[in-house]
Design a protein around this motif. Structure first.
Motif, short mmCIF file in Angstrom:
data_model
loop_
_atom_site.label_atom_id
_atom_site.label_comp_id
_atom_site.label_asym_id
_atom_site.label_seq_id
_atom_site.Cartn_x
_atom_site.Cartn_y
_atom_site.Cartn_z
N GLU A 89 6.80 35.54 42.35
CA GLU A 89 7.03 36.34 40.63
C GLU A 89 8.55 36.76 40.44
OE1 GLU A 89 5.83 37.59 43.62
OE2 GLU A 89 6.56 39.85 43.77
N LYS A 90 9.52 36.39 41.57
CA LYS A 90 10.57 36.83 41.32
C LYS A 90 11.47 35.74 40.52
CE LYS A 90 10.79 40.94 42.97
NZ LYS A 90 9.81 41.52 44.07
N ARG B 104 12.44 32.50 38.02
CA ARG B 104 12.12 32.17 36.71
C ARG B 104 12.01 30.64 36.78
NH1 ARG B 104 16.54 36.13 35.83
NH2 ARG B 104 17.78 34.42 36.19
N GLN C 5 12.63 27.03 34.38
CA GLN C 5 13.07 26.72 33.15
C GLN C 5 13.03 25.17 33.17
OE1 GLN C 5 15.93 29.43 33.25
NE2 GLN C 5 15.27 30.62 31.54
N ASN D 236 21.77 28.76 33.61
CA ASN D 236 21.31 29.95 34.39
C ASN D 236 22.51 30.45 35.05
OD1 ASN D 236 19.20 27.48 34.73
ND2 ASN D 236 18.14 29.52 34.35
N SER E 247 -0.72 35.78 33.83
CA SER E 247 0.32 34.78 34.63
C SER E 247 0.04 33.28 34.58
CB SER E 247 0.86 35.38 35.68
OG SER E 247 -0.05 35.10 36.75
N VAL F 72 5.52 29.47 42.15
CA VAL F 72 6.27 30.29 41.02
C VAL F 72 5.33 31.21 40.23
CG1 VAL F 72 7.92 30.51 39.00
CG2 VAL F 72 8.06 28.76 40.97
N GLU G 154 4.86 33.11 36.76
CA GLU G 154 5.28 33.35 35.70
C GLU G 154 4.47 34.33 34.66
OE1 GLU G 154 8.94 32.82 34.98
OE2 GLU G 154 8.22 31.96 33.19
N GLN G 155 5.17 35.57 34.37
CA GLN G 155 4.36 36.51 33.43
C GLN G 155 3.90 35.45 31.99
OE1 GLN G 155 2.90 39.43 33.72
NE2 GLN G 155 3.26 39.25 35.74
N ASP H 5 6.35 36.15 27.14
CA ASP H 5 7.73 35.59 26.43
C ASP H 5 7.25 34.60 25.20
OD1 ASP H 5 6.89 33.52 27.83
OD2 ASP H 5 8.82 33.43 29.19
N SER I 51 15.35 29.76 39.29
CA SER I 51 16.57 30.76 39.40
C SER I 51 16.08 32.22 39.49
CB SER I 51 17.37 30.49 37.99
OG SER I 51 16.65 31.14 36.76
N TRP I 52 16.83 32.80 39.96
CA TRP I 52 16.48 34.29 40.36
C TRP I 52 17.61 35.14 40.43
CZ3 TRP I 52 15.52 30.31 43.68
CH2 TRP I 52 16.16 30.21 44.78
#
Ligand SMILES: Nc1ncnc2c1ncn2[C@@H]1O[C@H](COP(=O)(O)OP(=O)(O)OP(=O)(O)O)[C@@H](O)[C@H]1O
Ligand SMILES: [Mg+2]
Lengths: 380, 265
Positions: free
Chosen positions: A288-289, A291, A293, A299, A318, A333, A335-336, A339, A353-354
């Protein structure tokens, strides 16, 4: 009887406790201090020795080696009925020939308390089953029996209450409710609870301290947040929540962070969040940490490029992705969906990325999959 | 014909049950009916209905003393066999001692040995030891062969007992004695009661072993046997039927209590 239950108070200490069956160590040199008044959860996969540990504390099993103390009193060889300890058994063990009322009153009567009605009624009220007082245990559902087992133990207000998966048979709603009740009783009366569970969420929400047990040993002990954020072993990282663990090498150390090489790509981990002993490291990041893309984005932080989405599951709040990395490993991964950007699709090329503060490092010689195959989150 | 076949197929189980029960109950019904026979000397021919046998069961000489002996022997033998058998059952079920396996096998021996052999050997033994055969030799013999049955019934019950129940009792401040009295014993009690009933009916019924070891003591089965040739009085039927009704009552009461225990409080 009651002399022991009142006099022995203090922290529960297990020192070098071992229990051997034949040549199999069910519990292996376990040392543990449970502070008085705390809510302590023992979490671990099936067969790791949780019940055996509780039974030794209760006096129903003799340790092969080691000692048990409550405060300064040694109870290692004390008879079970002299210990200030009560147990909620994994299989309830209600007395089939006695009514529910008499089951609950059993401990009080044995301690010579004459007027039991008020206390029994009160505790039956607490577990919301006062209307079943006259029934026999076989006439109750599994969940009801379980609540009576809890009632039968807590009515005695022991200094130490051992709970062996006391909520396993309850449906989710009742379970949450009982968790709150138990937590309330524990804080209200100031009892020490040792709570054995498979359910990590239960352990996380209820306990002050969690000990993660594996193959008869304590893997790691700490507050729920500490265990989740700073796992010390691959087993803990995988068993408590989920983790991506990637084999790598520490190639440089500057200031307070290590630079880690992961199959040719460089990422960073805080020095004090890594327990790697040499340059070989298991680099960890929670799903969950991360991202996720498309490759074209730029990034900040740590970046891993060259991923391909191989699986997408949309679960409302999610979206879970399985991303295959260039070296063949699949990373997870979460993702919430907050957005407004539509989820990526299977087959898309992505980069991950994180923020570097979220990464942790484990000893690189460990098995990265330890604990993941026994992770019980899905079936609870 | 087709219709009959269908009817027959549907009611096959019922027909079978009626036939089975008829087979089982005809002798009992026969005994029952002939307990009302206005007999003279022998009770083989129906001579008319009377209540006399029921109102005066002790009329024939010796019949009631024989019954009394049987009941006394039955009760004493049952008490002895139940006590010893229960203790043996606990020892066998709970303690691992040297030779447990052998004892487990040996306990079946009295059940497997032909009664004739047992009876004859016992008599030899009693005579060798200088005992006069009589009331007490019968009691000793009965205790001996009843023990096995009690052990087997009680042991089965103990084996089905969850050891965690006793552990739970200990955990709830009951010491060893209290745990036994409050948890173990009540849970094993149905097995002990079953063993005791079995012991009593075996003892009450026994002819062969008793016949060898009775000396001058007459029990009810011995009385029936010796009088069968000369003509058995209908009072024997009365006693037989009474025992049957008593047994039926005990079984029904047991089931009733068991059901009540399960259903309500
Ligand atoms: N009496 C016994 N004899 C031999 N082995 C035993 C005995 N009791 C437990 N074990 C073994 O010890 C190990 C630990 O058992 P324990 O009951 O403590 O597991 P647990 O952590 O409570 O598991 P679960 O979550 O399934 O209840 C198991 O591998 C089990 O097979
Ligand atoms: Mg267990």
């Amino acid at each position: 009887m009651s002399d022991a239950s009142t006099s022995a108070k203090g922290d529960l200490q297990l020192r070098n406790i071992t229990k051997t069956y034949g040549d199999f160590n069910a519990v292996d040199d376990l040392t543990l201090t449970i502070p008085e008044g705390s809510f302590f959860a023992l979490l671990g996969p099936s067969g790791c020795g949780k019940t055996t540990t509780l039974r030794m504390i209760a006096g129903l099993e003799e340790p092969t080696a080691g000692t048990i103390h409550v405060g300064s009193t040694e109870i290692t060889d004390m008879k079970p009925y002299r210990r200030p300890v009560n147990t909620v058994f994994q299989n309830y063990a209600l007395f089939p020939h006695l009514s529910i009322f008499e089951n609950v009153a059993f401990g009080l009567r044995r301690r010579g308390i004459k007027d039991v009605k008020e206390q029994v009624d009160k505790v039956l009220q607490l577990v919301e089953l006062p209307h079943l007082a006259e029934r026999k245990p076989t006439q109750l559902s599994g969940g009801q029996q379980q609540r009576i087992a809890v009632a039968r133990a807590i009515v005695n207000r022991p200094a130490l209450l051992l709970l062996d998966e006391p909520l396993g048979a309850l449906d989710l709603k009742l379970r949450r409710q009982m968790q709150i009740e138990l937590k309330w009783i524990q804080t209200e009366v100031g009892l020490t609870f040792v709570h054995v569970t498979h359910d990590q969420e239960e352990a996380m929400t209820m306990a002050d301290t969690i000990a993660v047990m594996n193959e008869g040993r304590i893997e790691q002990m700490g507050t729920p947040a500490d265990l989740y954020d700073n796992p010390q072993t691959a087993f803990v990282a995988n068993f408590l929540g989920q983790s991506n663990l990637i084999k790598g090498n520490v190639v440089a150390t500057d200031g307070d962070s290590h630079t880690v090489d992961l199959f040719g790509q460089k990422v960073k981990v805080n020095k004090n969040r890594s327990v790697a002993r040499d340059s070989s490291i298991l680099f960890g990041i929670r799903p969950e940490k991360i991202r996720i893309q498309e490759n074209s984005h730029t990034n900040s932080g740590c970046v891993l490029e060259g991923g391909t989405i191989v699986d997408v599951s949309y679960i409302g709040v999610s979206t879970q992705y399985q991303v295959e990395m260039p070296w063949g490993q699949e990373l997870m991964v979460f993702e919430q969906n907050d957005d407004g950007i539509p989820p990526l699709a299977k087959g898309d090329s992505v980069k991950l990325s994180w923020e570097p503060v979220f990464s942790f490092g484990l000893n690189g010689h460990e098995d990265a999959s330890a604990g993941s195959e026994v992770n019980p989150t899905e079936d609870e | 014909m087709k219709k009959f076949n269908r009817w027959f197929g549907k009611n096959l189980i019922r027909i079978y049950a009626v036939m089975g029960f008829t087979y089982l109950f005809i002798p009992i019904v026969y005994t029952f009916v002939f307990s009302f026979n206005d007999y003279v000397r022998s009770n083989l021919v129906w001579r008319g209905f009377t209540f006399d046998n029921w109102t005066d069961p002790c009329a024939p000489l010796d019949i009631c003393p024989a019954l009394g002996n049987s009941i006394k022997i039955g009760l004493i033998a049952t008490a002895g066999a139940t006590l010893l058998g229960t203790l043996i059952a606990f020892a066998l079920a709970r303690y691992a001692f040297k030779g447990r396996g052998i004892v487990n096998t040996l306990i079946f021996l009295p059940m497997a040995t032909p009664e004739l052999v047992l009876g004859a050997s016992l008599l030899t033994m009693f005579l060798d030891l200088g005992f006069n055969p009589g009331f007490w030799t019968i009691v000793i013999a009965h205790v001996m062969f009843c023990i096995s049955f009690v052990v087997v019934t009680v042991k089965a019950r103990i084996a089905s007992l969850d050891p965690r129940l006793e552990q739970a009792a200990m955990d709830l401040y009951a010491n060893e004695a209290e745990t036994f009295r409050r948890v173990t014993l009540p849970l094993v009690a149905p097995g002990i009661a079953g063993g005791a009933l079995l012991a009593f009916s075996l003892s009450f019924d026994d002819f062969i072993i008793t016949n060898f070891n009775s000396g001058t003591t007459i029990t009810f089965p011995l009385y029936v046997y010796t009088h069968a040739e000369r003509g058995l009085p209908a009072q024997a039927n009365v006693i037989g039927v009474s025992m049957f009704l008593l047994a039926l009552f005990v079984v029904l009461a047991g089931q009733f209590v068991g059901r009540k225990r399960k259903v309500s409080a």
